[in-house]
Design an enzyme around this catalytic site. Structure first.
Site, PDB file in Angstrom:
ATOM      1  N   GLY A 171       0.820  -1.205   0.000  1.00  0.00           N
ATOM      2  CA  GLY A 171       0.000   0.000   0.000  1.00  0.00           C
ATOM      3  C   GLY A 171       0.854   1.255   0.000  1.00  0.00           C
ATOM      4  N   ASP A 172       1.881   1.270   0.830  1.00  0.00           N
ATOM      5  CA  ASP A 172       2.782   2.420   0.893  1.00  0.00           C
ATOM      6  C   ASP A 172       3.508   2.627  -0.432  1.00  0.00           C
ATOM      7  OD1 ASP A 172       2.811   3.476   3.737  1.00  0.00           O
ATOM      8  OD2 ASP A 172       3.168   1.360   4.114  1.00  0.00           O
ATOM      9  N   THR A 173       4.048   1.551  -0.991  1.00  0.00           N
ATOM     10  CA  THR A 173       4.841   1.706  -2.205  1.00  0.00           C
ATOM     11  C   THR A 173       3.974   2.040  -3.412  1.00  0.00           C
ATOM     12  OG1 THR A 173       4.862  -0.717  -2.434  1.00  0.00           O
ATOM     13  CG2 THR A 173       6.769   0.295  -1.417  1.00  0.00           C
TER      14      THR A 173
END
Length: 391
Positions: A171-173
């Protein structure tokens, strides 16, 4: 490795101030830095970015990857002196990256609207859990929360077990990658108009974007995608199959490819059998077909099966781990892994720079800064033309 300020990369000459911490903001900075931008990372003086301590094993090395091509300047953004220095640096920047909770920059007297009055061409990449607007915008949001809201977590794992995670902070990347894409589009717009803009990248929306037709299927027919383990419903054969010494992935769900797999299995008639001849027929008998293929693959080693798949032209592959990647000739030939000199760890291997650009290749030009604020004097002299230290 010889450090040089001129990178030759596609973004050579672009200056970026990175304020983010942990994963999303810093990964966006990593992507831009790999493409040649100069990344000045502002870190809290006492602690630095917590990513300095993340990773696994006795010597966590994630920082070496996510902070490569960056310069560290220690700045206390909670102090007036630190905010003043940040404004000076941002006035010289093309892009500002931040991934704090919405409202934090404004609280620190760093409202992007005010920053752009001084620097109209400034592009501000804002990565957050829920975006800068909407009823949830003020909530704290980490990558896993975005994965849950965006639909990813709900379909990963087996139906009789709780939702599983990907194993990496996807999700972050993803949100960072969309933030980078937005910054590149904004640079193109600025080249025509001279005007910067805000890039608003929400974790849950980045996940939602890659969720294929999950919402559309429900909207059209009321169908909800469920957890199905290692398979996709009605896509067959496409699974991980057992060998005598491990598992092997085969994807032969297209009609012509399935015919080649059937030939390799010594069962060419499968491609003409009404039970398996078409995509829809194979999907309806997914478990039955997987059982037949598993019975065949279990008689061979991975190497034996791979040789058959390569000869037959069937998309298939081993399940790689880091040790396999380091030993693989294709990784080596394409420089998918690079070696970076590190003062503490010696030479360290890590993923290279992607995608590959033919005219302006990206690169790892300098290792991650080992100490918080180690580049403050250099950056202040080059960017602001003054002697001094961090704030």
């Amino acid at each position: 490795m010889t450090e040089k300020h001129g990178s030759g990369g596609a973004l050579e000459g672009i200056r970026v101030v990175e304020m983010g911490q942990l994963i999303a903001g810093p990964f966006c900075g990593q992507l831009l830095g790999d493409m040649g931008a100069e990344i000045v990372k502002l870190e809290p003086p006492e602690t630095g970015d917590p990513m300095r301590h993340w990773g696994q094993g006795d010597t966590p090395s994630w920082w070496r990857v996510i902070a490569r091509n960056k310069y560290s300047v220690a700045v206390d953004l909670r102090s007036q002196e630190g905010q003043s220095l940040a404004r000076e640096l941002i006035a010289k920047a093309d892009i500002l990256i931040e991934n704090f909770r919405p409202g934090t920059l404004e609280k620190w007297n760093l409202d992007p609207a005010e920053l752009r009055k001084t620097n109209p061409g400034l592009i501000v990449v804002r990565v957050s859990g829920y975006g800068q607007t909407g009823p949830y915008s003020s909530r704290a949001g980490f990558g896993g929360i975005g994965e849950a809201m965006g639909g990813w977590r709900g379909i990963v794992g087996y139906p009789d077990l709780p939702p599983a995670r990907m194993g990496v902070s996807i999700g972050d990347t993803l949100a960072a990658t969309y933030g980078c894409m937005g910054a590149l589009a904004a640079l193109h717009h600025r080249s025509k108009t001279g005007e910067g803009q805000i890039v608003d990248s929400a974790l849950y929306e980045a996940v939602l974007q890659v969720m294929e037709s999950t919402v559309s299927d429900y909207s059209a027919s009321g169908t909800k995608r469920r957890r199905t383990g290692s398979t996709l419903p009605a896509i067959a054969p496409s699974n991980v199959y057992p060998c005598r010494d491990g598992e092997y992935l085969i994807g032969a769900n297209q009609d012509g490819v399935f015919a080649r797999l059937a030939e390799a299995m010594g069962q060419p008639e499968f491609a003409r059998d009404s039970r398996y001849a078409t995509h829809l027929a194979r999907g309806a008998r997914q478990e039955e077909l997987d059982a037949l293929i598993s019975e065949w693959t279990a008689t061979m080693t991975i190497a034996e099966l791979e040789a058959k798949m390569i000869a037959a032209g069937v998309p298939a592959g081993r399940i790689f781990d880091a040790e396999d990647m380091l030993a693989d000739p294709h990784f080596a030939a394409r420089e998918a892994l690079v070696t970076v000199a590190d003062e503490e760890l010696g030479e360290i291997r890590m993923q290279g720079v992607f995608p590959k650009l033919s005219a302006t290749p990206s690169s790892v030009r300098r290792p991650a800064p080992l100490t918080v604020g180690q580049d403050g004097t250099d950056v202040l002299k080059r960017w602001l033309g003054r002697e001094g230290s961090d704030a």
